[in-house]
Write an enzyme that holds these catalytic residues in place. Structure first.
Site, mmCIF file in Angstrom:
data_model
loop_
_atom_site.group_PDB
_atom_site.id
_atom_site.type_symbol
_atom_site.label_atom_id
_atom_site.label_comp_id
_atom_site.label_asym_id
_atom_site.label_seq_id
_atom_site.Cartn_x
_atom_site.Cartn_y
_atom_site.Cartn_z
ATOM 1 N N HIS A 36 -16.810 -6.341 -37.235
ATOM 2 C CA HIS A 36 -15.670 -5.483 -36.916
ATOM 3 C C HIS A 36 -15.421 -4.427 -37.988
ATOM 4 O O HIS A 36 -14.619 -3.508 -37.774
ATOM 5 C CB HIS A 36 -14.429 -6.356 -36.756
ATOM 6 C CG HIS A 36 -13.525 -5.966 -35.625
ATOM 7 N ND1 HIS A 36 -13.902 -5.118 -34.593
ATOM 8 C CD2 HIS A 36 -12.223 -6.299 -35.356
ATOM 9 C CE1 HIS A 36 -12.893 -4.972 -33.746
ATOM 10 N NE2 HIS A 36 -11.865 -5.667 -34.194
ATOM 11 N N ASN A 83 -5.679 -3.772 -35.420
ATOM 12 C CA ASN A 83 -4.830 -3.555 -34.241
ATOM 13 C C ASN A 83 -3.733 -2.529 -34.454
ATOM 14 O O ASN A 83 -3.094 -2.104 -33.489
ATOM 15 C CB ASN A 83 -4.201 -4.880 -33.795
ATOM 16 C CG ASN A 83 -5.233 -5.866 -33.274
ATOM 17 O OD1 ASN A 83 -6.438 -5.606 -33.314
ATOM 18 N ND2 ASN A 83 -4.772 -6.991 -32.794
ATOM 19 N N ASP A 108 -16.890 -0.039 -34.491
ATOM 20 C CA ASP A 108 -17.899 -0.943 -33.951
ATOM 21 C C ASP A 108 -17.887 -0.894 -32.432
ATOM 22 O O ASP A 108 -16.858 -0.625 -31.819
ATOM 23 C CB ASP A 108 -17.618 -2.373 -34.417
ATOM 24 C CG ASP A 108 -16.216 -2.834 -34.039
ATOM 25 O OD1 ASP A 108 -15.244 -2.329 -34.635
ATOM 26 O OD2 ASP A 108 -16.085 -3.672 -33.126
ATOM 27 N N ASN A 129 -9.240 -2.693 -29.796
ATOM 28 C CA ASN A 129 -7.835 -2.652 -30.175
ATOM 29 C C ASN A 129 -7.517 -1.581 -31.214
ATOM 30 O O ASN A 129 -6.413 -1.031 -31.234
ATOM 31 C CB ASN A 129 -7.383 -4.021 -30.676
ATOM 32 C CG ASN A 129 -7.254 -5.029 -29.555
ATOM 33 O OD1 ASN A 129 -6.947 -4.684 -28.423
ATOM 34 N ND2 ASN A 129 -7.517 -6.294 -29.861
#
Length: 218
Positions: A36, A83, A108, A129
């Site tokens: 991530h 997020n 990513d 997100n």
């Protein structure tokens, strides 16, 4: 004069418009090297290649600034956690009064094979997100470019969230390291030639790279 950048002479030609490069990821050693966080890795690789120090905090982000040739460049790694990435990216773009077509977001992408790169001029969030948050803080505007960094799909029935937060094994990390260096070249070309020409040239090359990457082990 741009905030935070020293005055330069551009010999009576219009001053080049700056770019803001934003890498998405999660702060802290716990997340370093995870799938991530390849957006952070790409920012670090580019900053190192250009001698730009990422040594300040600005708008909830680790931040660096400099020039590539005569083009002002701002580099950002939001520290809000993935997020909430828009809480940093939205204010940064507003602070420097940048149009969204000069804000390039690195992230990513599980829909691309590991190590494959794509430039895209706009799009949705694809259930990412971090992108959702950026779009929200751009008041729903999706017309900002992205630099998509392929990490591949989770194997079998693996939970995608667990997959994203895993670190790469040694072989996969080598592949990502190669992609980072390719990404540096792509970004330098983009700054010199623009997004459209860069996407046309490099997306084709990366498409054929896909045929090699997809057969390698996770």
């Amino acid at each position: 004069m741009l905030k935070g950048l020293s005055r330069r002479c551009f010999c009576n030609s219009p001053s080049p418009q700056p770019w803001l490069f934003v890498g998405l990821g999660n702060p802290g050693l716990k997340y370093s090297g995870t799938r991530h966080n390849v957006g952070f890795e790409m920012i670090d690789a580019f900053a190192e290649s250009q001698g730009i120090m990422m040594n300040t905090v600005h708008c909830k982000a680790v931040f660096g600034q400099g020039y590539v040739g005569e083009i002002p460049i701002f580099l950002s790694k939001p520290q809000t956690y993935m997020n909430l990435s828009g809480e940093s990216t939205g204010p940064l773009a507003a602070y420097y009064k940048l149009p969204l077509n000069r804000v390039l977001v690195f992230h990513d992408d599980m829909t691309l094979p590991r190590g494959v790169l794509r430039l895209q001029d706009k799009g949705g969030h694809g259930s990412h997100n971090g992108l959702k948050s950026v779009i929200q803080h751009f008041r729903g505007n999706r017309e900002f470019p992205r630099f998509r960094i392929g990490i591949g799909r989770p194997p079998g029935q693996m939970d995608p969230k667990a997959f994203l937060l895993q670190k790469f094994n040694a072989k996969a990390q080598e592949q990502i390291d190669v992609a980072m260096q390719e990404g540096v070249d792509i970004l330098k070309y983009l700054l010199a030639r623009g997004l459209t020409e860069s996407a046309r040239r490099f997306n084709v090359e990366q498409k054929y790279k896909h045929l090699r990457v997809q057969t390698l082990p996770t």
